[in-house]
Design an enzyme around this catalytic site. Sequence first.
Site, mmCIF file in Angstrom:
data_model
loop_
_atom_site.group_PDB
_atom_site.id
_atom_site.type_symbol
_atom_site.label_atom_id
_atom_site.label_comp_id
_atom_site.label_asym_id
_atom_site.label_seq_id
_atom_site.Cartn_x
_atom_site.Cartn_y
_atom_site.Cartn_z
ATOM 1 C CG ASP A 85 -1.876 1.159 1.263
ATOM 2 O OD1 ASP A 85 -1.647 2.165 0.565
ATOM 3 O OD2 ASP A 85 -2.871 1.071 2.008
ATOM 4 C CE1 TYR A 187 -9.461 11.186 -12.921
ATOM 5 C CE2 TYR A 187 -9.440 12.927 -14.580
ATOM 6 C CZ TYR A 187 -9.231 11.609 -14.227
ATOM 7 O OH TYR A 187 -8.789 10.708 -15.167
ATOM 8 C CE LYS A 191 -5.799 10.206 -12.687
ATOM 9 N NZ LYS A 191 -4.929 9.044 -12.396
#
Length: 316
Positions: A85, A187, A191
């Site tokens: 993780d 988002y 990105k």
Amino acid sequence: MTTENTTENADDKPLAGRIALVAGATRGAGRAIAVQLGTAGATVYVTGRTTRDRVSEVGRGTETIEETAELVTAAGGEGVAVPTDHLEEDQVRALVERIDRERGRLDVLVNDVWGGEHLIGSSFGKKTWDIGLADGLRMLELGVKTHLITSHTALPLLTRHPGGLVVEVTDGTTAYNGTRFRENLFYDLAKNAPIRMAFGLAKELADSAGTAVSVSPGWLRSEQMLAGFGVTEENWREATDKVPDFAVSESPVYVGRAVAALAADPDRARWNGQSLDSGRLAREYGFTDADGSRPDAWGFLLAKETDPDTDPADYR
């Protein structure tokens, strides 16, 4: 062994003896990148949270890191699965220490960790304040914090030998993202951050002759994307009946070949700090997608903004 055979093998396996870490290699782009690095002869450590014994929050148990490692080995490299993780610093530190202990070097780091698809469907097009804060911050944890933890921990090993390569995998390029708002603020940040990470790391890796780039696939036919359209890789074109633009999509093999080509290029420093995509790299290095096509999804999207009648077939 003759000189001729040695040269032939070197051409077939240009990454023989190289050690790579693909962080986030359970499925999609990460898996394909790992396999293509293996095809080129690399030893590839593949990480992720979904194993044969445990499923991550993504909720797909159909792909595992063990399977990815087996695919790398079957392709001609050596795959090593390490459940990790990348939000857990201790786990990432243990991973890097293991690579150091077993191999003594790291030549290629691919930061492909994401796993936030389950968060974006209900948030696209919403204002920041209309998105659940926990979901928005989780996107940033998965898409940004994971990359920072991994780079911070792994780069001391990568820079031990000159010429290392760091690839930040993201969605979109500077040419596209730079003047466009990507769906919602969380988002968009998640990105665009890897693009800036590559730009910054390019400066910081200069002393060790390292190269850092960001790489984006186009419209990726990942396992999750295909499932969302109700098709498979074999019959994916049936989805174009509902969404004609899907005709410009690409298989994960395409971006895998892009990263493998970069890793094998002795002159890759010319790309240092740049935002790249699979279509551009295909034109540069001469490879194709698995079906022999050469999609240019980002070129298509840019062209369509000025001409809505742009045919996706012109960009394959």
